[in-house]
Scaffold this motif. Structure first.
Motif, mmCIF file in Angstrom:
data_model
loop_
_atom_site.group_PDB
_atom_site.id
_atom_site.type_symbol
_atom_site.label_atom_id
_atom_site.label_comp_id
_atom_site.label_asym_id
_atom_site.label_seq_id
_atom_site.Cartn_x
_atom_site.Cartn_y
_atom_site.Cartn_z
ATOM 1 N N ASN A 1 0.000 9.052 0.011
ATOM 2 C CA ASN A 1 -1.209 9.283 -0.773
ATOM 3 C C ASN A 1 -0.929 10.380 -1.799
ATOM 4 O O ASN A 1 0.137 11.003 -1.796
ATOM 5 C CB ASN A 1 -2.408 9.598 0.128
ATOM 6 C CG ASN A 1 -2.266 10.891 0.892
ATOM 7 O OD1 ASN A 1 -1.624 11.841 0.455
ATOM 8 N ND2 ASN A 1 -2.888 10.945 2.060
ATOM 9 N N THR B 1 -6.137 7.259 -0.058
ATOM 10 C CA THR B 1 -5.524 6.011 -0.493
ATOM 11 C C THR B 1 -4.009 6.137 -0.572
ATOM 12 O O THR B 1 -3.482 7.042 -1.218
ATOM 13 C CB THR B 1 -6.062 5.603 -1.879
ATOM 14 O OG1 THR B 1 -7.468 5.432 -1.777
ATOM 15 C CG2 THR B 1 -5.433 4.319 -2.363
ATOM 16 N N PRO C 1 -2.746 0.786 -5.300
ATOM 17 C CA PRO C 1 -3.365 1.496 -4.181
ATOM 18 C C PRO C 1 -3.599 0.557 -3.007
ATOM 19 O O PRO C 1 -3.758 -0.654 -3.181
ATOM 20 C CB PRO C 1 -4.693 1.974 -4.767
ATOM 21 C CG PRO C 1 -5.011 0.985 -5.840
ATOM 22 C CD PRO C 1 -3.685 0.510 -6.377
ATOM 23 N N THR D 1 -7.936 1.453 1.255
ATOM 24 C CA THR D 1 -8.901 2.479 1.651
ATOM 25 C C THR D 1 -9.269 3.374 0.474
ATOM 26 O O THR D 1 -8.500 3.538 -0.469
ATOM 27 C CB THR D 1 -8.329 3.359 2.776
ATOM 28 O OG1 THR D 1 -7.164 4.016 2.288
ATOM 29 C CG2 THR D 1 -7.994 2.536 4.005
ATOM 30 N N ASP D 2 -10.447 3.960 0.527
ATOM 31 C CA ASP D 2 -10.884 4.875 -0.524
ATOM 32 C C ASP D 2 -10.403 6.294 -0.242
ATOM 33 O O ASP D 2 -9.891 6.966 -1.115
ATOM 34 C CB ASP D 2 -12.408 4.880 -0.637
ATOM 35 C CG ASP D 2 -12.938 3.599 -1.259
ATOM 36 O OD1 ASP D 2 -12.207 2.987 -2.055
ATOM 37 O OD2 ASP D 2 -14.074 3.222 -0.937
#
Length: 91
Positions: free
Chosen positions: A31, A68, A61, A64-65
């Motif tokens: 990330n 990420t 990406p 997931t938010d």
């Protein structure tokens, strides 16, 4: 893709950091926070470069938010030889 790679890594400021990000993601997905730590770069700098790399389909990406993870794209993998050729000529 070849034009995009020349633009991202040679034609604009920050190309060296984008190369470092791509090399780090080649080792394993990470990330933005982990990339910033690993490369000793400011988080916002990493985010800026990731946004550019995503825009040009070099990285993508995960789903997931929060936190990420970023991965190299299949399209980039097909152009890896061009990337390696470009990076041989960087100072």
């Amino acid at each position: 893709m070849e034009k995009a790679l020349w633009y991202l890594f040679v034609g604009t400021q920050g190309g060296q950091n984008r190369v470092r990000i791509v090399r780090a993601l080649d080792e394993r997905p990470r990330n933005a926070n982990k990339l910033a730590d690993a490369l000793d770069l400011d988080y916002n700098t990493v985010r800026h470069h990731l946004d550019m790399l995503v825009e040009h389909d070099v990285v993508e990406p995960g789903d997931t938010d929060y936190g990420t993870m970023y991965f190299l794209t299949d399209r980039f993998e097909h152009a890896r030889d061009t990337f390696e050729e470009i990076t041989e000529h960087l100072d």
